[in-house]
Structure formats: structure tokens, C-alpha cells
Design an enzyme around this catalytic site. Structure first.
Site, PDB file in Angstrom:
ATOM      1  N   ASP A  50      31.224  32.866   3.981  1.00 21.86           N
ATOM      2  CA  ASP A  50      30.615  33.788   3.023  1.00 21.86           C
ATOM      3  C   ASP A  50      31.675  34.383   2.106  1.00 21.86           C
ATOM      4  O   ASP A  50      32.557  35.109   2.562  1.00 21.86           O
ATOM      5  CB  ASP A  50      29.895  34.905   3.818  1.00 21.86           C
ATOM      6  N   MET A  70      24.145  46.920   2.726  1.00 19.11           N
ATOM      7  CA  MET A  70      25.382  47.735   2.720  1.00 19.11           C
ATOM      8  C   MET A  70      25.040  49.217   2.701  1.00 19.11           C
ATOM      9  O   MET A  70      24.026  49.601   2.116  1.00 19.11           O
ATOM     10  CB  MET A  70      26.207  47.416   1.472  1.00 19.11           C
ATOM     11  N   MET A 116      26.208  45.077   6.688  1.00 17.13           N
ATOM     12  CA  MET A 116      27.532  45.672   6.483  1.00 17.13           C
ATOM     13  C   MET A 116      27.380  47.184   6.479  1.00 17.13           C
ATOM     14  O   MET A 116      27.454  47.845   5.438  1.00 17.13           O
ATOM     15  CB  MET A 116      28.132  45.157   5.158  1.00 17.13           C
ATOM     16  N   HIS A 144      20.239  34.708   2.117  1.00 16.61           N
ATOM     17  CA  HIS A 144      21.237  35.618   2.690  1.00 16.61           C
ATOM     18  C   HIS A 144      21.039  37.007   2.066  1.00 16.61           C
ATOM     19  O   HIS A 144      21.081  37.160   0.842  1.00 16.61           O
ATOM     20  CB  HIS A 144      22.619  35.063   2.369  1.00 16.61           C
ATOM     21  N   SER A 182      22.978  34.063  -1.689  1.00 20.91           N
ATOM     22  CA  SER A 182      23.019  35.504  -1.456  1.00 20.91           C
ATOM     23  C   SER A 182      22.318  36.246  -2.583  1.00 20.91           C
ATOM     24  O   SER A 182      22.688  36.141  -3.757  1.00 20.91           O
ATOM     25  CB  SER A 182      24.468  35.992  -1.365  1.00 20.91           C
ATOM     26  N   MET A 202      34.136  35.478   6.879  1.00 21.06           N
ATOM     27  CA  MET A 202      34.157  35.988   5.508  1.00 21.06           C
ATOM     28  C   MET A 202      35.412  35.506   4.794  1.00 21.06           C
ATOM     29  O   MET A 202      36.521  35.646   5.307  1.00 21.06           O
ATOM     30  CB  MET A 202      34.098  37.509   5.505  1.00 21.06           C
ATOM     31  N   HIS A 230      22.820  39.969   6.574  1.00 25.97           N
ATOM     32  CA  HIS A 230      24.234  40.271   6.828  1.00 25.97           C
ATOM     33  C   HIS A 230      24.379  41.788   6.717  1.00 25.97           C
ATOM     34  O   HIS A 230      24.363  42.342   5.623  1.00 25.97           O
ATOM     35  CB  HIS A 230      25.065  39.532   5.775  1.00 25.97           C
ATOM     36  N   ASP A 264      22.385  40.782   1.931  1.00 22.21           N
ATOM     37  CA  ASP A 264      23.533  41.650   2.213  1.00 22.21           C
ATOM     38  C   ASP A 264      23.118  43.116   2.186  1.00 22.21           C
ATOM     39  O   ASP A 264      22.904  43.687   1.120  1.00 22.21           O
ATOM     40  CB  ASP A 264      24.619  41.420   1.161  1.00 22.21           C
TER      41      ASP A 264
HETATM   42  C1  DX5 Z   1      30.012  40.162   0.175  1.00 21.49           C
HETATM   43  C2  DX5 Z   1      28.744  39.491   0.641  1.00 21.49           C
HETATM   44  C3  DX5 Z   1      28.576  38.115   0.163  1.00 21.49           C
HETATM   45  C4  DX5 Z   1      28.463  37.976  -1.328  1.00 21.49           C
HETATM   46  C5  DX5 Z   1      28.777  36.576  -1.717  1.00 21.49           C
HETATM   47  O1  DX5 Z   1      30.162  41.347   0.857  1.00 21.49           O
HETATM   48  O2  DX5 Z   1      28.738  39.448   2.051  1.00 21.49           O
HETATM   49  O3  DX5 Z   1      27.436  37.536   0.797  1.00 21.49           O
HETATM   50  O4  DX5 Z   1      27.182  38.314  -1.805  1.00 21.49           O
HETATM   51  O5  DX5 Z   1      28.785  36.501  -3.103  1.00 21.49           O
HETATM   52  P1  DX5 Z   1      29.688  35.446  -3.892  1.00 21.49           P
HETATM   53  O6  DX5 Z   1      29.125  34.099  -3.553  1.00 21.49           O
HETATM   54  O7  DX5 Z   1      29.477  35.837  -5.301  1.00 21.49           O
HETATM   55  O8  DX5 Z   1      31.097  35.624  -3.419  1.00 21.49           O
HETATM   56 ZN    ZN Z   2      27.140  38.285   2.944  1.00 15.40          ZN
END
Ligand code: DX5
Ligand code: ZN
Length: 220
Positions: free
Chosen positions: A174, A36, A67, A32, A8, A136, A65, A34
Site C-alpha cells: 500500500d 483516519m 489508521m 480499499h 484506494s 506500507m 485500512h 482508508d
Molecule cells: C495512505 C493510505 C493509502 C493511500 C494510497 O495512508 O493507506 O492506501 O490511499 O494512495 P496512493 O496509491 O496514492 O499512494
Molecule cells: Zn491504505
């Protein structure tokens, strides 16, 4: 089934993203990403221009991903920026049919994600239309949280559903993944491990990817 490793980007050094990505790209299956919005989750990460810039430096599979509220609103722009797959939260789209169609119309693989408190049942009716299910193991919004082992039965339910219905969906886990818990997560039925902190906060991210893969492939 071979395990996929999906680092990620959220845990990477944002002042040198291109280098961070090109360094691990040869060893990883998916990157990956993320995205947001500060609304669906209480944090803002990065968006379309950053993804577009990274697409110019690598051909690796971009697993996005999303969010955000209205997660399908930017699918055309995200697809144009170079993502290959879009996972959206069932909490944001209780009826995912429009989002699913929009993903397909834009040539994207489609995934549904569940936060830790959301039962597997909420996505079960749609699994046949998914390339990936995202379980998650932390509350979405931040990297660096600890893995919540309470999600192990949900991973098992997802695996059981996929197998008993003869489906091909990957099961991605994740949040808080480390070489210490990777074997357990794979034994429960995961096929894709997302790891931010465990990869990009390591002194040697490439070595960290190999360590995760080794741990994942060593059954608990
Ligand atoms: C959290 C993200 C994850 C996060 C994982 O909202 O969806 O993908 O980046 O990071 P680690 O591996 O540090 O938990
Ligand atoms: Zn994620």
C-alpha cells in the site's frame, strides 16, 4: 496466485463517491477504505456513514485500512456499515489479540499493517491468524506519495514466512503503486496491490485498473 487489485477510495472525487465506486467495481477485487482519525496519522479521511452509504451501491469486498488509535473500538459499527475485512496497525496494537478477537466476533477478516519503519518481525508471531498483511510503502496518512523501494525486502520476508509456514495470508502493498513498480512488487511476493492515485486520478480509472493488472501479471 492471482493478483488482487484494491483501488484506494482516498484518491477518488469525494463529491461523487457513489459513481466513482460503481464505475470501477466490476473490474476490481477489493475496494480499499482508508479510515483516519487525525491522531494515529496526521490526517482525517472519512468514516462509518460514508462506508454505509457506499455499501448501498455496491457488493464489492470492502477492505478497511484503519489508521486510528484504538483501532478495534469501532469494529462493530464498521462491520454493520458493511466492511468485510479490517486491517489495523501493529504500531497501534502491539498485542493484537483483543482486536483480532473483536474482528472475528464481528464476522470480519483480519489484517495487520506495518508502517515503513516497522520490521516484519513485529507481526511474524501473528501471521497465522491473519487473512492479510499490509506492507506500507509510504508513511500512512496521505495518498499521492512515492513508493519506497526499501520495503521490497520486507515484502520478501513476509512471503517467505507465509510460504515456509504453509499459511494463506495475502500480502498487500500500500502506497505509491503504479504500473511501473507493480511487477517488482509482485515479484517480491505481494498478492494485493492498493492504488489510489494511479487509479482514481487517471482520466479513465477503469482503464487504469486494467493497466495495473496487466503490469502486475507481467513478471519483472
Ligand atoms: C495512505 C493510505 C493509502 C493511500 C494510497 O495512508 O493507506 O492506501 O490511499 O494512495 P496512493 O496509491 O496514492 O499512494
Ligand atoms: Zn491504505
Amino acid at each position: 496466485m492471482a493478483v488482487k487489485i484494491a483501488p484506494s477510495l482516498l484518491a477518488a472525487d469525494f463529491s461523487r463517491l457513489g459513481e466513482e465506486v460503481t464505475r470501477v467495481a466490476p473490474a476490481i477485487d477489493w475496494l480499499h477504505l482508508d479510515v483516519m482519525d487525525g491522531h494515529f496519522v496526521p490526517n482525517i479521511s472519512f468514516g462509518i456513514p460514508v462506508i454505509e452509504a457506499l455499501r448501498a451501491v455496491t457488493d464489492v469486498f470492502f477492505d478497511c485500512h484503519i489508521m486510528t488509535t484504538n483501532p478495534d473500538a469501532y469494529l462493530p459499527e464498521l462491520a454493520k456499515a458493511g466492511i468485510n475485512q479490517a486491517s489495523m496497525h501493529i504500531e497501534a496494537i502491539p498485542d493484537p489479540s483483543r482486536a483480532m478477537k473483536r474482528a472475528r466476533d464481528n464476522g470480519l477478516d483480519f489484517g495487520l499493517a506495518m508502517s515503513p519503519g516497522t520490521p516484519f518481525d513485529s507481526v511474524a508471531p501473528f501471521v497465522e491468524d491473519c487473512e492479510v498483511l499490509v506492507v506500507m510503502s509510504v508513511e500512512p496518512g496521505y495518498g499521492g506519495q512515492s513508493f519506497d523501494a526499501n520495503v521490497l525486502p520486507k515484502i520478501e520476508s513476509a512471503r517467505e514466512w507465509v510460504e515456509s509456514h504453509g499459511l494463506g495470508a495475502d500480502i498487500q502493498v500500500d502506497g505509491g503503486i503504479t504500473p511501473e513498480n507493480a511487477g517488482k512488487v509482485i515479484s517480491a511476493g505481494a498478492t494485493v496491490l492498493v492504488a489510489g492515485t494511479a487509479v482514481f486520478r487517471d482520466d479513465d480509472p477503469l482503464r487504469a485498473v486494467h493497466a495495473l493488472r496487466r503490469a502486475a501479471e507481467t513478471d519483472e
